[in-house]
Design a protein around this motif. Structure first.
Motif, PDB file in Angstrom:
ATOM      1  N   GLY A   1     -49.407 -11.660  -2.568  1.00  0.00           N
ATOM      2  CA  GLY A   1     -49.980 -12.942  -2.712  1.00  0.00           C
ATOM      3  C   GLY A   1     -51.598 -13.508  -2.265  1.00  0.00           C
ATOM      4  O   GLY A   1     -51.935 -12.068  -2.449  1.00  0.00           O
ATOM      5  N   ASP A   2     -52.180 -14.656  -2.406  1.00  0.00           N
ATOM      6  CA  ASP A   2     -53.871 -14.397  -2.324  1.00  0.00           C
ATOM      7  C   ASP A   2     -53.934 -13.845  -0.822  1.00  0.00           C
ATOM      8  O   ASP A   2     -55.034 -13.440  -1.222  1.00  0.00           O
ATOM      9  CB  ASP A   2     -54.471 -15.556  -2.650  1.00  0.00           C
TER      10      ASP A   2
ATOM     11  N   ASP B   1     -51.893 -20.281  -0.346  1.00  0.00           N
ATOM     12  CA  ASP B   1     -50.186 -20.031  -0.747  1.00  0.00           C
ATOM     13  C   ASP B   1     -49.747 -20.817   0.060  1.00  0.00           C
ATOM     14  O   ASP B   1     -48.509 -20.804  -0.036  1.00  0.00           O
ATOM     15  CB  ASP B   1     -50.020 -18.204   0.366  1.00  0.00           C
TER      16      ASP B   1
ATOM     17  N   ASP C   1     -43.004 -17.462  -3.542  1.00  0.00           N
ATOM     18  CA  ASP C   1     -43.448 -18.039  -4.652  1.00  0.00           C
ATOM     19  C   ASP C   1     -42.511 -18.181  -6.012  1.00  0.00           C
ATOM     20  O   ASP C   1     -40.990 -17.580  -6.672  1.00  0.00           O
ATOM     21  CB  ASP C   1     -43.950 -16.255  -5.547  1.00  0.00           C
TER      22      ASP C   1
ATOM     23  N   ARG D   1     -44.360 -14.436  -0.499  1.00  0.00           N
ATOM     24  CA  ARG D   1     -45.328 -13.800  -0.757  1.00  0.00           C
ATOM     25  C   ARG D   1     -46.294 -13.770   0.146  1.00  0.00           C
ATOM     26  O   ARG D   1     -47.541 -13.951   0.421  1.00  0.00           O
ATOM     27  CB  ARG D   1     -46.238 -15.175  -1.377  1.00  0.00           C
ATOM     28  N   THR D   2     -46.217 -12.961   1.458  1.00  0.00           N
ATOM     29  CA  THR D   2     -46.490 -13.370   2.188  1.00  0.00           C
ATOM     30  C   THR D   2     -46.834 -11.415   2.743  1.00  0.00           C
ATOM     31  O   THR D   2     -47.533 -11.036   3.956  1.00  0.00           O
ATOM     32  CB  THR D   2     -45.030 -13.882   4.100  1.00  0.00           C
TER      33      THR D   2
ATOM     34  N   SER E   1     -57.067 -17.401   1.505  1.00  0.00           N
ATOM     35  CA  SER E   1     -56.355 -17.812   1.030  1.00  0.00           C
ATOM     36  C   SER E   1     -54.399 -17.790   1.320  1.00  0.00           C
ATOM     37  O   SER E   1     -54.113 -17.919   0.298  1.00  0.00           O
ATOM     38  CB  SER E   1     -56.138 -16.098   0.287  1.00  0.00           C
TER      39      SER E   1
END
Length: 329
Positions: free
Chosen positions: A199-200, A91, A37, A51-52, A87
């Motif tokens: 993350g998403d 990402d 990110d 962002r995992t 999602s």
């Protein structure tokens, strides 16, 4: 859901914590996925961060659920998996807003129809579908400051678990406690300064679970429908009021921004650490009051809801007055 009374209430949460902690530690150390990110003008962080973390959380949740003598509906299990996969793809490469919303809507409709149509009809299905779609997205909107969404997950699902336990449904309580424990493991790496974001792939499924399990608890008679709303009200109020204000100004509400109250608090000079701690106090207060009010009569419950409404109004007016005078904002 089918429950077996002969099960240990310790094993599944322990597995949830261990799997999530191990996976997130490995994702940080190896950086094998190389999904970062990167900071932009709307970010609160200044360095690239993986962002995992959501992958570790979702896998920890599913693994721990496998050790519970209870089966969630396919609409919930498949919904979490589909949202996580979609999602995660977002990402990595970024997906169109309309495509993401179609997936959110499909999952919300399937869940609402499967749970409510036969007993409550189309009106309930429509309301819960819209509420679920909104919860999916607002959770993502509120995942923008270190430790904030992780803390809401830990406290909110602990509230679900405690309430279900008090109602005598230990299996459903453990489903929620497993989610809370995965968040505790995640927070060890996400509290400021964050070493990883969810993350998403984490925020979107968690938003769905907040709505789906909250509605399931209501449908099964474990709590009234106001309890999930009050428990997660710190996120619901911030996201809803902020998006409503942007819509009234004619702005594109689906575009990223830095106008949520928690973002403005950080930008005004309050650290992300203190913002998270302040949020935790508010989250604890809403959840404790919800658990307490559940044992009171209807008039007291109504009074608690009105008191929180007045509180949020006063806080928003105060912050509008305070933040507009801060040079950092």
């Amino acid at each position: 859901m089918i429950a077996d009374p002969a099960f240990s209430p310790v094993i599944a949460p322990l597995i949830a914590f261990t799997v999530t902690f191990t996976l997130i530690w490995w994702l940080i150390k190896s950086n094998v996925l190389k999904i970062l990110d990167h900071p932009n003008p709307r970010s609160l962080h200044t360095m690239p961060v993986p962002r995992t973390g959501g992958l570790g959380m979702v896998l920890g949740i599913f693994t721990s659920w496998a050790f519970l003598p209870v089966t969630l509906p396919v609409s919930v299990l498949f919904g979490v998996a589909l949202l996580a996969l979609t999602s995660f793809a977002d990402d990595i490469v970024g997906l169109p807003v309309l495509g993401r919303l179609l997936v959110h809507g499909m999952v919300a409709v399937w869940f609402s129809v499967a749970l409510l149509f036969e007993t409550n009809g189309w009106m309930a299905v429509t309301i819960i579908t819209l509420a679920t779609i909104w919860m999916i997205n607002l959770y993502n909107f509120m995942d923008g400051s270190d430790g904030l969404a992780g803390g809401m997950t830990l406290i909110g699902f602990s509230c679900y678990g405690l309430t279900a336990w008090q109602a005598g449904n230990e299996s459903f309580a453990m489903i929620n406690f497993c989610i809370a424990v995965t968040s505790a493991a995640f927070l060890l790496f996400n509290f400021h300064p964050a070493r990883i974001f969810m993350g998403d792939a984490g925020a979107i499924p968690l938003g769905f679970l907040a709505a789906a399990l909250g509605t399931t608890g209501w449908a099964n008679g474990l709590w009234p429908l106001w309890l999930p709303v009050l428990a997660f009200s710190p996120f619901i109020v911030d996201a809803s009021i902020t998006l409503a204000k942007r819509a009234l100004r004619g702005e594109k509400i689906w575009q990223a921004h830095r106008e949520h109250y928690y973002q403005r608090i950080v930008r005004s000079g309050f650290s992300q650490r203190n913002t998270a701690l302040l949020g935790y106090v508010l989250m604890f207060a809403t959840c404790i009051s919800a658990v307490w009010a559940l044992r009171q009569d209807t008039a007291v419950q109504l009074g608690v809801g009105m008191a929180w409404g007045v509180f949020y109004l006063i806080v928003m007016v105060f912050f509008e007055h305070y933040l507009e005078r801060r040079p950092g904002d």
